[in-house]
Write a protein that holds these residues in place. Structure first.
Motif, short mmCIF file in Angstrom:
data_model
loop_
_atom_site.label_atom_id
_atom_site.label_comp_id
_atom_site.label_asym_id
_atom_site.label_seq_id
_atom_site.Cartn_x
_atom_site.Cartn_y
_atom_site.Cartn_z
N GLN A 64 0.86 -1.18 0.00
CA GLN A 64 0.00 0.00 0.00
C GLN A 64 0.89 1.22 0.00
OE1 GLN A 64 -2.33 -0.67 3.57
NE2 GLN A 64 -4.14 -0.26 2.34
N ASP A 65 0.62 2.13 -0.92
CA ASP A 65 1.43 3.34 -0.99
C ASP A 65 0.50 4.55 -0.98
OD1 ASP A 65 3.50 5.06 -1.16
OD2 ASP A 65 4.05 4.58 -3.21
N THR A 66 0.03 4.88 0.21
CA THR A 66 -0.82 6.06 0.36
C THR A 66 -0.12 7.07 1.26
OG1 THR A 66 -1.98 5.19 2.30
CG2 THR A 66 -2.91 4.65 0.14
N PHE A 67 -0.62 8.26 1.22
CA PHE A 67 -0.07 9.33 2.05
C PHE A 67 -0.17 8.97 3.53
CE2 PHE A 67 -0.51 13.33 4.38
CZ PHE A 67 0.62 14.00 3.95
N ARG A 68 -1.31 8.46 3.93
CA ARG A 68 -1.54 8.13 5.34
C ARG A 68 -0.60 7.02 5.81
NH1 ARG A 68 -4.27 4.50 8.30
NH2 ARG A 68 -5.04 3.39 6.48
N VAL A 69 -0.40 6.02 4.99
CA VAL A 69 0.49 4.92 5.37
C VAL A 69 1.92 5.41 5.49
CG1 VAL A 69 1.48 2.74 4.56
CG2 VAL A 69 -0.97 3.10 4.43
N ARG A 70 2.37 6.20 4.53
CA ARG A 70 3.74 6.73 4.58
C ARG A 70 3.97 7.59 5.82
NH1 ARG A 70 7.46 6.87 0.42
NH2 ARG A 70 6.83 5.66 -1.37
N VAL A 71 3.02 8.46 6.12
CA VAL A 71 3.19 9.34 7.28
C VAL A 71 3.13 8.55 8.59
CG1 VAL A 71 2.15 11.26 8.55
CG2 VAL A 71 2.44 11.41 6.08
N SER A 72 2.22 7.59 8.68
CA SER A 72 2.12 6.82 9.93
C SER A 72 3.35 5.95 10.15
CB SER A 72 0.83 5.99 9.96
OG SER A 72 0.84 5.03 8.93
N VAL A 73 3.82 5.30 9.10
CA VAL A 73 5.04 4.49 9.23
C VAL A 73 6.23 5.38 9.56
CG1 VAL A 73 6.68 3.08 7.93
CG2 VAL A 73 4.25 2.57 7.81
N GLY A 74 6.33 6.52 8.89
CA GLY A 74 7.42 7.45 9.15
C GLY A 74 7.39 8.01 10.56
N ALA A 75 6.20 8.31 11.07
CA ALA A 75 6.09 8.82 12.43
C ALA A 75 6.51 7.77 13.45
CB ALA A 75 4.66 9.29 12.70
N CYS A 76 6.14 6.53 13.21
CA CYS A 76 6.56 5.45 14.12
C CYS A 76 8.07 5.26 14.10
CB CYS A 76 5.85 4.15 13.76
SG CYS A 76 4.10 4.14 14.13
N LEU A 77 8.65 5.25 12.91
CA LEU A 77 10.11 5.12 12.81
C LEU A 77 10.81 6.32 13.44
CD1 LEU A 77 10.65 3.65 9.24
CD2 LEU A 77 11.00 2.52 11.43
N ALA A 78 10.28 7.51 13.22
CA ALA A 78 10.88 8.71 13.81
C ALA A 78 10.83 8.65 15.33
CB ALA A 78 10.16 9.95 13.29
N ALA A 79 9.73 8.13 15.88
CA ALA A 79 9.62 8.01 17.33
C ALA A 79 10.63 6.99 17.88
CB ALA A 79 8.20 7.60 17.70
N TRP A 80 10.80 5.86 17.18
CA TRP A 80 11.81 4.88 17.59
C TRP A 80 13.20 5.52 17.64
CZ3 TRP A 80 12.13 0.06 19.44
CH2 TRP A 80 11.01 -0.75 19.39
N HIS A 81 13.54 6.17 16.55
CA HIS A 81 14.87 6.77 16.46
C HIS A 81 15.05 7.87 17.50
CE1 HIS A 81 14.77 4.76 12.57
NE2 HIS A 81 16.09 4.86 12.56
N ALA A 82 14.06 8.71 17.67
CA ALA A 82 14.17 9.81 18.63
C ALA A 82 14.32 9.28 20.05
CB ALA A 82 12.94 10.71 18.53
#
Length: 167
Positions: A64-82
């Motif tokens: 799935q390549d939607t805006f919502r999926v990209r942002v939610s996955v990116g936010a989760c990864l950003a939180a892990w890294h932060a």
């Protein structure tokens, strides 16, 4: 999110965060004469690259390549890294190199011959620059914010490219 996607996200978060932590710790520990700021910037660059590559890999795997999926996955990864970077900064400033923040403050803000205690009275904001907890929180928030900006830009860019291809 499904199990395999969640596992892939955790893997990307841990690997990218671990490499960022190593980039954060190795220079100040092995080169004590340096103040370590360039290591912080290099660690932030690693986080940004890891988040963008992780989002791409997870979205391709998921199908799935939607805006919502990209942002939610990116936010989760950003939180892990932060979270990992904030924890690593706290460990670095509080336990591994406790004098690093004071030496940075004296190097960049103090007039010649001023001690660390006197610097706090000269510059009230210096008390925050000497607190490991505040600096770790600030570093984690900075990494999270920069990663979210990058994820938002890349998701918006992908959405625009998809619209252009449909025309």
């Amino acid at each position: 999110m499904s199990g395999p996607t969640r596992g892939l996200m955790v893997r990307w978060g841990l690997w990218g965060g671990s490499v960022a932590v190593l980039a954060l710790w190795i220079p100040p520990l092995y080169f004590p004469s340096l103040d370590g700021r360039w290591a912080t910037y290099f660690s932030q660059l690693i986080v940004l690259l890891s988040v963008s590559l992780g989002v791409r890999a997870i979205v391709q795997r998921r199908g799935q390549d939607t805006f919502r999926v990209r942002v939610s996955v990116g936010a989760c990864l950003a939180a892990w890294h932060a979270g990992l970077v904030a924890l690593a900064l706290y460990v670095l400033y509080a336990w591994l190199r406790p004098g690093l923040l004071a030496s940075r403050a004296l190097l960049h803000r103090a007039p010649a011959g001023v001690s660390g205690e006197r610097l706090v009275t000269l510059h009230p904001a210096s008390a925050q620059s000497l607190d490991p907890t505040f600096q770790a929180f600030e570093g984690g928030v900075m990494v999270f914010f920069m990663a979210l900006l990058l994820v938002g830009y890349l998701a918006f860019r992908q959405r625009l490219l998809a619209r252009l291809q449909r025309r």
